[in-house]
Design a protein around this motif. Structure first.
Motif, short mmCIF file in Angstrom:
data_model
loop_
_atom_site.label_atom_id
_atom_site.label_comp_id
_atom_site.label_asym_id
_atom_site.label_seq_id
_atom_site.Cartn_x
_atom_site.Cartn_y
_atom_site.Cartn_z
N ASP A 14 11.51 4.80 26.03
CA ASP A 14 12.69 4.91 26.74
C ASP A 14 13.52 3.75 26.88
N ILE A 17 14.51 -0.14 31.46
CA ILE A 17 15.16 -0.24 32.74
C ILE A 17 15.89 -1.51 33.04
N GLU A 29 8.17 -1.04 34.20
CA GLU A 29 7.05 -0.12 34.16
C GLU A 29 6.20 -0.56 32.94
N ARG A 32 5.17 3.97 29.05
CA ARG A 32 6.53 4.83 28.96
C ARG A 32 6.42 5.98 30.02
N PHE A 33 7.69 6.23 30.50
CA PHE A 33 7.95 7.41 31.35
C PHE A 33 8.18 8.38 30.62
N LEU A 40 15.36 13.94 37.13
CA LEU A 40 15.89 12.80 37.27
C LEU A 40 17.48 13.08 37.37
N ARG A 65 6.39 7.47 41.06
CA ARG A 65 7.35 7.05 39.43
C ARG A 65 8.38 7.74 39.22
N CYS A 66 8.47 8.98 39.83
CA CYS A 66 9.79 9.72 39.44
C CYS A 66 10.77 9.19 40.53
N ARG A 69 11.92 5.72 38.73
CA ARG A 69 12.55 5.87 37.66
C ARG A 69 14.06 6.21 37.92
#
Length: 737
Positions: A14, A17, A29, A32-33, A40, A65-66, A69
């Motif tokens: 990704d 961030i 993080e 990895r997301f 999202l 986590r969501c 993110r």
């Protein structure tokens, strides 16, 4: 809403961030997301349309986590940043506002309700507040969020929990488990992390797909299952999971199916643990937030789990992802996910050992607070501050535990009083006031603990500008200490009463009381940061009455003791007084050096009072040096900080003189319009940016700035003073400070 049924467009890492800056506090993080592309996008759209969006779902489905993110990806929308408020370790609804204040990076020394601080700060700001783990505080959280949204029209809130807040205008977003392909990708990546070289092949893909299906695509369950691949094949994991499904899913017909699945996944990991690992898992549930190995070895050990074996057992739980390791400023720390902790707490309750473990936890953190108080007066002061901050959730839990039993309430009083250095020295006056008021509601026969909580409450109230609250607590402390002959409590009560006189402009009484307190301290053989502060406060009283030479001599003595003992916090205040003396002697360059060191120390400890006093005097120094424009900026920056401290300059005519003189010089040089423009510029700086600017300020380095003055310097009373022969002695100071 439709959920993604496909993996991410590519399997590349990704994009990074945005890093944590003064505008945000989102955690970095660590892996990895995976997936959630459509979710999202949905959250981004919903936050455009609604001011409150709540992501709901079963524990372990990935709400936190969501949400984090999504917030990171949306950060550029919010000019005042994104802030994460984590509430899982906050159990007292009375601390909810304090938790939000912490997340916003605010430090409020005032006696104002924390709600007022929040409302004033957020009004007019375009900010995204992410609130996570609020289920156990849902009513209080809903009421607070409603108040914040009403008062701050540009605020948006993204909440994550197992239930909605049920507020008008709230959009609830149910987060479903991961789609098949995303679940497979997540399982494969986490498996490769514990078994390098693992990848999905024709031989294991079928069993991996079946495993993900059986675990309903719940990320936490998938990660726990992946952790088992250290010792088992995918097929073996699936086979054993089958057994655990049959064994554990029938526990409750009323439980939601997905909740059963999650409990099954955690329970399966529990069943695969060795007996001593299960025992440690249960006992670790008494911790709030992070914990370290030493605490685990003391609290969780027993004949069945010897202290020398705890590290190996803990390592086993780390290997199975039951416990997570985190590196922090105070060393290696550990934590458990909330769902995993809750599971362990149920097992601890079943063993009937909860009360004993909570008392051991309480006793450990009582001891920790005691040692931290002693170490505060040492070269380890900075380490103590960081340690106390990191252990605050556990210290709160220790006070809560003591208050639950009336016979042990004195321990809560002792702990709240012992943590004076955290409340006062580390910028947590508001929370300290909360706990001190709370613990003193209990009547206890243990007088020393109560006396300490009383004088610390008086100290906190003085610094908050609450004279009524201060005199009430200090009068009770002194009266009762006189009755019982507690000489230490008498000394501290007299000292803090003198401090109250100092900030309310009664300099004669302040000098009298502070001299009395210092005599009592000498008789007791007491020497610590409080004693040094009594000397500094005496120097201020003496200086305000006109004898700046004596004031400087006192603070020079304090400076030498601080340098000998490694004390930094009290040193910052001594440097402030010495800087004033240097300025009055016509040496602004020396004053600047002292003030910048004072400001750097105060900012390190989050001490807003020390920081703002240094910054205001630094503004005057800057004006005296000839840079009126920068002086106006620094004044504006200080004016922004003062509301978080209390009544500006305590309403004192003495403390207000440097500000008045700085304003006079700057207006004279710039004119009203340019002066006000500079103040407005400074008021836009957040405290971190303001301190960084003040510490970097070197007028001689900037073109167009007038040369530094070397002759007589205007004093705050409007007169001028000649430079003294000795820069260290303080001679040649003004008649009045």
């Amino acid at each position: 809403m439709r959920r993604s049924q496909r993996p991410s467009p590519d399997d590349s890492p990704d994009p990074p961030i945005p890093g944590t800056t003064a505008r945000g506090n989102l955690p970095a993080e660590l892996n990895r997301f995976v997936g959630r592309g459509e979710e999202l996008a949905d959250l981004g759209r919903l936050l455009t349309e609604s001011r409150l969006v709540t992501v709901v779902g079963v524990g372990g489905v990935g709400k936190t986590r969501c949400a984090v993110r999504a917030a990171a990806l949306l950060e550029k929308r919010y000019c005042d940043g994104v802030r994460l408020v984590e509430l899982s370790a906050v159990h007292d609804p009375g601390l909810l506002e304090h938790a939000v204040i912490d997340a916003l990076g605010l430090t409020d020394h005032t006696s104002r309700p924390p709600r007022t601080t929040l409302l004033e700060h957020l009004t007019g700001r375009r900010l995204l507040l992410v609130i996570d783990g609020f289920e156990h505080l849902v009513d209080a959280c809903a009421e607070l969020v409603c108040a914040l949204l009403r008062r701050a029209p540009q605020l948006r809130v993204l909440a994550a929990g197992r239930q909605p807040l049920e507020l008008d205008g709230e959009v609830t977003y149910p987060l479903a488990p991961m789609a098949d392909e995303d679940a497979m990708t997540l399982f494969a990546e986490r498996a490769a992390a514990v078994r390098p070289g693992f990848r999905l092949t024709e031989d294991n893909r079928g069993s991996a797909r079946e495993l993900c299906r059986r675990l309903d695509g719940i990320p936490l369950a998938l990660e726990l299952a992946a952790g088992r691949l250290r010792a088992l094949s995918t097929e073996q994991v699936l086979q054993r999971l089958d057994d655990r499904f049959r064994l554990l899913t029938g526990a409750s017909r009323s439980a939601q199916a997905r909740h059963q699945t999650l409990r099954t996944a955690i329970g399966w990991s529990h069943e695969l643990c060795a007996p001593e690992q299960r025992l440690l898992w249960a006992r670790l549930s008494v911790f709030a937030g992070q914990f370290d190995l030493e605490a685990v070895e003391y609290i969780c050990s027993s004949p069945e789990l010897p202290a020398e074996s705890v590290l190996d057992v803990l390592t086993g739980l780390l290997a199975q992802s039951v416990v997570l390791r985190e590196d922090s400023a105070v060393g290696t720390r550990y934590r458990m996910l909330d769902t995993v902790r809750e599971y362990g707490a149920e097992w601890l309750t079943a063993t009937g050992d909860t009360d004993r473990l909570r008392r051991r936890h309480r006793d450990w953190f009582l001891g920790l607070a005691t040692s931290c108080e002693l170490d505060w007066f040492s070269p380890r002061q900075g380490e103590v501050a960081a340690r106390a901050e990191s252990e605050l959730p556990n210290l709160r839990r220790a006070m809560e535990c003591s208050l639950e039993c009336p016979d042990e309430a004195h321990l809560a009083q002792y702990l709240a009083g012992t943590l004076w250095f955290l409340w006062v020295g580390c910028g947590r006056l508001s929370e300290g006031r909360h706990w001190l008021d709370h613990v003193l509601e209990e009547e206890t026969p243990y007088e020393p603990s109560r006396f300490k909580a009383l004088w610390v409450l008086g100290y906190v109230a003085v610094l908050q500008g609450d004279a009524v609250g201060a005199i009430s607590a200090l009068h009770e402390c002194r009266e009762e200490a006189d009755r019982t002959g507690d000489a230490a409590a008498q000394a501290y009560a007299v000292h803090r009463t003198g401090c109250l006189a100092l900030v309310t402009d009664d300099m004669v009484r302040a000098e009298e009381l502070l001299q009395d307190a210092l005599g009592r301290y000498r008789d007791l053989g007491e020497l610590n940061s409080n004693v040094l502060m009594a000397q500094i406060e005496l120097a201020m009283a003496v200086g305000f009455r006109g004898d700046l030479e004596a004031a400087a001599e006192i603070c020079q003595e304090v400076r030498e003791v601080c340098e000998d003992r490694g004390e930094r916090w009290a040193l910052s205040y001594a440097l402030f007084v010495l800087a004033y003396a240097q300025l009055q002697q016509g040496r602004p360059e020396c004053a600047r050096e002292l003030l910048q060191e004072s400001l750097a120390i105060g900012h390190t400890f989050h001490d807003l009072l020390g920081s703002v006093l240094a910054m205001e005097l630094l503004a005057l120094v800057t004006a005296v040096e000839g840079d009126a424009a920068e002086a106006a900026v620094l004044q504006g920056a200080a004016e922004r900080i003062w509301p978080s401290v209390g009544l500006p300059l305590f309403g004192s005519a003495y403390y207000g003189r440097p500000r008045a003189e700085c304003e006079r010089l700057a207006r004279q040089e710039l004119g009203d319009a340019r002066y006000e423009s500079g103040r407005r510029e400074g008021a836009q700086l957040d405290p971190d940016a303001a301190v960084a600017r003040a510490l970097a300020c070197r007028p001689v380095d900037r073109p167009g700035v007038k040369a530094q003055r070397r002759g007589p310097v205007p004093a705050p009373d409007g007169r001028t003073r000649k430079p003294a022969a000795s820069p260290a002695s303080g001679r040649g100071g003004p008649d009045r400070w």
